[in-house]
Motif scaffolding. Structure first.
Motif, short mmCIF file in Angstrom:
data_model
loop_
_atom_site.label_atom_id
_atom_site.label_comp_id
_atom_site.label_asym_id
_atom_site.label_seq_id
_atom_site.Cartn_x
_atom_site.Cartn_y
_atom_site.Cartn_z
N LEU A 71 2.34 2.86 -8.31
CA LEU A 71 3.29 4.15 -7.80
C LEU A 71 3.36 4.68 -8.48
CD1 LEU A 71 4.88 0.86 -5.81
CD2 LEU A 71 3.60 3.02 -4.73
N PRO B 255 4.80 -3.12 -2.95
CA PRO B 255 3.68 -3.85 -1.97
C PRO B 255 2.25 -4.34 -2.26
CG PRO B 255 4.19 -1.42 -2.33
CD PRO B 255 5.14 -2.12 -3.79
N LEU C 183 6.32 -3.54 3.35
CA LEU C 183 6.52 -3.83 2.41
C LEU C 183 7.14 -5.01 1.17
CD1 LEU C 183 9.11 -0.25 2.52
CD2 LEU C 183 6.90 -0.60 1.29
N TYR D 262 5.45 5.70 -1.49
CA TYR D 262 4.65 4.72 -1.89
C TYR D 262 3.37 5.02 -0.87
CZ TYR D 262 8.16 1.33 -1.62
OH TYR D 262 9.45 -0.16 -2.58
N TYR D 263 3.44 6.86 -0.02
CA TYR D 263 2.49 7.10 0.43
C TYR D 263 1.78 7.97 0.55
CZ TYR D 263 6.63 5.62 3.26
OH TYR D 263 8.12 4.55 3.28
#
Length: 400
Positions: free
Chosen positions: A109, A245, A252, A59-60
């Protein structure tokens, strides 16, 4: 008054504080480390009250501390669990799009995962059913490097393996920091402990500890409670299932997690907690609540995210509304399938302008290192985070 001399005083016996102590004694053998924890054992709050997921880092934002630490930390955490015989498993997980509007975010993503060096497989509806027969979606991605473990056991083993002196039941009430003399900390039992450097890993209370030390952190912890249910029919879920998300909010969303014990946890939502350790609506601490309401950032969050917050509050008070959110992923679930279980509280750092701090926030002052935001995936990434905090503490130590 009892006195203990040491090189580094660490405030906070959660997984970040214990990882820091572990890293200190390995990077510089002979360093005398004392950990002060106000509870009667380690990992009683954020560390021990989460879903137990070893996050992959998908996710980051590439290049962020969260991305770097999560990818590295996931592999290290599984290795640590294997070394100390802590229950763990590499389960993989699905991130599932249930609406067409989520498809662009799902594809983003995929790209983010690849930029972070994470293997990602794209799935259509039939392939989703191969992994999770009861889950429905338009598309999904499978992330193989995700896993689960028991973080409370990780915390206990870090405490034992660190070689640090750990004082439980030691709530810090006063800090006296003098550049030429070091740091003296008074605890609730009247003891005074003196060290050369202080490390603040106090989690839900980190901003308060920073102010006790004489430093203005420039943020405040606004606590959000995450409420969980256990699935009465765990056979409906094989592994880990997450929604796509919403990038506008740092949580999330409600997800399904088969834990290391075989049970399936559903959650969390994210509602304001009325105390820093407010694990239910009945727990109200007026001083802490007043401090949250007095922070301008709290009101700016409320104005910015009130629609999202209203939905979270509705799911908090209504199991049927919570079940509706779950049915987006798992259509067979009914409200009667949801069994309430223990909640957790997230220590969310908020700036004065209402910005939710999204990455790790570590600040240094004279003889002091403050960990002011350790969001998810802090547990996953705790070993590399601990090394980074230890590096800064040792740099401060050498400067003394």
């Amino acid at each position: 008054m009892a006195q203990t001399d040491c090189d580094v005083l660490v405030i906070g016996g959660g997984i970040v504080g214990l990882s820091t102590a572990y890293a200190l004694t390995r990077a510089a053998p002979g360093t005398r480390v004392t950990v002060l924890e106000k509870e009667q054992g380690p990992a009683r709050h954020q560390t021990g009250r989460n879903s137990g997921v070893i996050h992959s880092g998908i996710y980051y934002r590439p290049g962020s501390l969260k991305a770097r630490y999560a990818v590295r930390g996931a592999a290290e955490m599984q290795k640590f669990c294997a070394e100390y015989d802590i229950p763990h498993a590499q389960t993989g997980k699905l991130i599932v799009a249930t609406e067409r509007g989520e498809l662009p975010r799902l594809h983003a993503l995929v790209q983010r995962g690849r930029e972070n060096g994470i293997p990602v497989r794209e799935l259509g509806p039939a392939q989703i059913a191969e992994y999770e027969p009861h889950v429905r979606g338009l598309a999904a991605i499978h992330v193989a490097t995700t896993g689960v473990c028991d973080y409370q056991q990780v915390g206990r083993h870090l405490a034992e393996a660190s070689g640090a002196r750990i004082r439980y039941g030691a709530r810090v009430t006063r800090i006296d920091r003098r550049p030429e003399r070091g740091v003296a900390v008074r605890t609730s039992d009247g003891a005074v402990l003196r060290g050369r450097v202080l490390v603040n890993c106090a989690g839900l209370h980190c901003d308060e500890v920073a102010r006790l030390a004489g430093d203005e952190p420039g943020m405040r912890i606004v606590p959000f409670r995450g409420e969980y249910y256990e699935l009465a029919r765990p056979e409906l879920v094989r592994g880990l299932v997450y929604p796509v998300p919403d990038p506008a909010f740092p949580f999330l969303g409600v997800h399904l997690t088969r834990g290391i014990d075989g049970g399936v946890h559903i959650g969390p939502n994210a509602v304001p907690a009325l105390a820093r350790e407010g694990y239910g609506w009945a727990t109200v601490r007026p001083r802490e609540l007043a401090a949250t309401l007095a922070w301008p950032g709290s009101w700016r969050i409320a104005r910015r995210h009130w629609r999202y917050g209203a939905g979270e509050l509705r799911r908090s008070v209504s199991p049927r509304a919570f079940a509706e959110a779950v049915r987006r992923l798992l259509p067979e679930v009914e409200a009667d399938d949801l069994v309430p279980t223990a909640a957790g509280v997230r220590a969310q750092a908020v700036l004065r302008d209402g910005t939710l701090v999204d990455d790790f926030l570590i600040r240094e002052a004279v003889r002091t290192v403050h960990v002011l935001n350790a969001p998810s995936p802090a547990a996953t990434a705790s070993l590399p985070i601990g090394r980074e905090v230890a590096r800064r503490a040792l740099r401060a130590l050498s400067g003394t």
